[in-house]
Design an enzyme around this catalytic site. Structure first.
Site, mmCIF file in Angstrom:
data_model
loop_
_atom_site.group_PDB
_atom_site.id
_atom_site.type_symbol
_atom_site.label_atom_id
_atom_site.label_comp_id
_atom_site.label_asym_id
_atom_site.label_seq_id
_atom_site.Cartn_x
_atom_site.Cartn_y
_atom_site.Cartn_z
ATOM 1 N N ASN A 66 4.988 -4.450 13.236
ATOM 2 C CA ASN A 66 6.913 -4.452 12.411
ATOM 3 C C ASN A 66 5.878 -4.931 10.974
ATOM 4 O OD1 ASN A 66 8.995 -2.907 11.299
ATOM 5 N ND2 ASN A 66 8.942 -3.320 14.233
ATOM 6 N N ARG A 67 6.894 -4.851 10.716
ATOM 7 C CA ARG A 67 6.894 -5.215 9.444
ATOM 8 C C ARG A 67 7.162 -6.988 8.896
ATOM 9 N NH1 ARG A 67 8.908 -0.546 8.791
ATOM 10 N NH2 ARG A 67 7.762 0.988 7.708
ATOM 11 N N HIS B 281 2.263 -3.586 11.019
ATOM 12 C CA HIS B 281 1.324 -3.277 11.658
ATOM 13 C C HIS B 281 -0.136 -4.463 11.694
ATOM 14 C CE1 HIS B 281 4.457 -1.494 13.525
ATOM 15 N NE2 HIS B 281 4.127 0.186 13.479
ATOM 16 N N HIS C 295 1.760 1.312 20.128
ATOM 17 C CA HIS C 295 2.644 2.327 20.088
ATOM 18 C C HIS C 295 2.478 3.025 19.747
ATOM 19 C CE1 HIS C 295 3.921 3.249 16.093
ATOM 20 N NE2 HIS C 295 3.952 2.468 15.105
ATOM 21 N N TYR D 22 3.232 7.464 21.658
ATOM 22 C CA TYR D 22 3.773 8.204 20.691
ATOM 23 C C TYR D 22 4.625 8.928 22.089
ATOM 24 C CZ TYR D 22 3.878 7.594 15.421
ATOM 25 O OH TYR D 22 3.616 6.819 14.589
ATOM 26 N N ASP E 289 14.744 4.237 13.041
ATOM 27 C CA ASP E 289 13.725 3.223 12.818
ATOM 28 C C ASP E 289 14.244 1.700 12.699
ATOM 29 O OD1 ASP E 289 11.010 2.233 12.590
ATOM 30 O OD2 ASP E 289 10.466 3.655 10.365
ATOM 31 N N GLN F 216 11.136 -2.263 19.174
ATOM 32 C CA GLN F 216 11.979 -0.272 18.142
ATOM 33 C C GLN F 216 11.753 0.896 18.844
ATOM 34 O OE1 GLN F 216 11.578 -2.016 14.996
ATOM 35 N NE2 GLN F 216 11.463 -0.100 13.201
ATOM 36 N N GLU G 82 8.686 0.894 21.114
ATOM 37 C CA GLU G 82 8.012 -0.617 20.811
ATOM 38 C C GLU G 82 8.667 -1.694 21.453
ATOM 39 O OE1 GLU G 82 6.131 -0.245 16.589
ATOM 40 O OE2 GLU G 82 7.630 1.819 16.972
HETATM 41 C C1 BGC Z 1 7.771 1.936 12.541
HETATM 42 C C2 BGC Z 1 7.818 2.950 11.145
HETATM 43 C C3 BGC Z 1 6.214 3.305 11.281
HETATM 44 C C4 BGC Z 1 5.915 3.478 12.048
HETATM 45 C C5 BGC Z 1 4.030 3.810 11.966
HETATM 46 C C6 BGC Z 1 7.126 2.393 13.111
HETATM 47 O O1 BGC Z 1 7.090 1.057 13.695
HETATM 48 O O2 BGC Z 1 8.591 1.021 12.263
HETATM 49 O O3 BGC Z 1 8.371 2.641 10.026
HETATM 50 O O4 BGC Z 1 6.038 4.009 9.903
HETATM 51 O O5 BGC Z 1 5.544 2.795 13.309
HETATM 52 O O6 BGC Z 1 3.946 4.135 12.697
#
Ligand code: BGC
Length: 345
Positions: free
Chosen positions: A79-80, A105, A176, A178, A247, A284, A312
């Site tokens: 995350n950020r 990330h 991560h 999907y 998100d 997340q 996540e």
């Molecule tokens: C984030 C998104 C991001 C994505 C990228 C997620 O974990 O929260 O903002 O664009 O990851 O794959």
């Protein structure tokens, strides 16, 4: 799965794919490039194997994708982190800005880009390790991380993370993947039913950096009872606008159980159910709002808008800059040891 399409030397290290199978007919494929889940085949009610993880048919697919985190282990900090800045004991650190104006990330050369060492591999488990040098991507301390994937006969994918450092550092690890429980490439996930056992989520600014927290009650963020993911995703709500959909980090309530159940998702077409259990304080929820159809995923299908979701498990975004958030500091001598389970029913 054509194994040969993954077998190559990258920077002198051998990349491959490793297959785990259980007695329920589930198959999990892991590559050591980014310590990632390539595919996860789960049986639907009719007994057909459905691949529920979005990804690519080849290593080149992962190397050339515009979305680089598919199925990967994310580190050092998932995350950020606002402006890529944080400080420890008065010393300032600057991380790479790879999601302007923030760090995302682990940076552009994060764990998802590394070739991990396979330490052990059996029919139902694989353990991978990576040593991140002091200063890599701007993070302090030499960090040694291991990730163990286990596919149990109870149909659980269990991910256990362990890490040690030789200097005080920050750490936030996640996977991560999907997911599309109708099968990757089968359309949007908006009709999946989702439940998240959380009363609160962290609100964000327009750059997706936390500004505080808010109750989910009476908002599109309330998934305490099962709800279609798409039910309120288009509501006129500032937080949904900032994320272009969901998100957001949900604040998990904490529990006396070692591994509480935090979320449950049920697919509308296959009926496949996924439960998420974790000892982490947050998760997340991301609805693939940046998927745009420009990557061709397995089967040469475009990765269309919102055709997957992520759950996540993690510490909160930007925690190093929010003293009120659970700490992400790892000290020398401590062992970070955390488990997340994705269970299929
Ligand atoms: C984030 C998104 C991001 C994505 C990228 C997620 O974990 O929260 O903002 O664009 O990851 O794959």
């Amino acid at each position: 799965m054509i194994k040969e399409k993954f077998e190559r030397d990258l920077e002198g290290k051998k990349v491959s794919v490793f297959t785990l199978k259980n007695r329920q007919g589930t198959t999990l494929n892991i590559t050591n490039y980014g310590c990632r889940i390539v595919s996860l085949f789960v049986l639907n009610k009719e007994g057909s194997a459905i691949d529920i993880v979005v990804g690519f048919d080849s290593l080149d697919g992962y190397l050339n994708a515009t979305e680089v985190y598919h199925g990967a282990t994310i580190g050092r900090y998932a995350n950020r982190i606002a402006l890529g800045k944080f400080s420890i004991s008065g010393k300032d650190y600057q991380l790479a800005i790879n999601n302007s104006p923030n760090h995302l990330h682990g940076g552009s050369e994060g764990f998802h880009t590394k070739v991990w060492i396979v330490e052990a591999y059996t029919a139902q488990t694989i353990t991978l390790s990576y040593i991140s040098a002091d200063g890599e991507e701007g993070y302090p301390g030499k960090l040694e991380t291991t990730v163990e994937y286990e596919l149990s006969d109870d149909n659980e994918v269990k991910i256990r993370y362990k890490a040690v450092t030789d200097q005080t550092t920050i750490l936030n690890l996640t996977n991560h993947a999907y997911f599309n429980l109708n099968g990757q490439g089968s359309g949007t996930i908006l009709n999946h039913m989702l439940q998240i056992n959380a009363d609160l989520f962290t609100t964000v600014d327009e750059n997706l950096i936390p500004t505080g927290s808010a109750p989910v009650v009476d908002s599109p963020f309330d998934f305490r009872q099962p709800k279609r993911i798409g039910e309120r995703i288009r509501d006129n709500h500032e937080q949904l606008k900032f994320g272009n959909g969901y998100d957001h980090n949900y604040i998990l309530p904490g529990s006396s159980e070692l591994l509480p159940l935090i979320a449950r998702v049920e697919a509308d077409k296959t009926g496949i159910i996924m439960e998420v259990l974790t000892d982490q304080p947050g998760v997340q929820f991301y609805t693939g709002n940046f998927m745009s159809g420009e990557n061709l995923i397995k089967g040469h299908v475009p990765d269309h808008f919102r055709s997957a979701f992520c759950l996540e498990t993690q510490h909160f975004p930007d925690a190093p800059n929010h003293p009120g958030f659970p700490s992400t500091i790892l000290e020398p001598g401590e062992v970070f040891d955390s488990t997340t389970v994705y269970r299929f029913i």
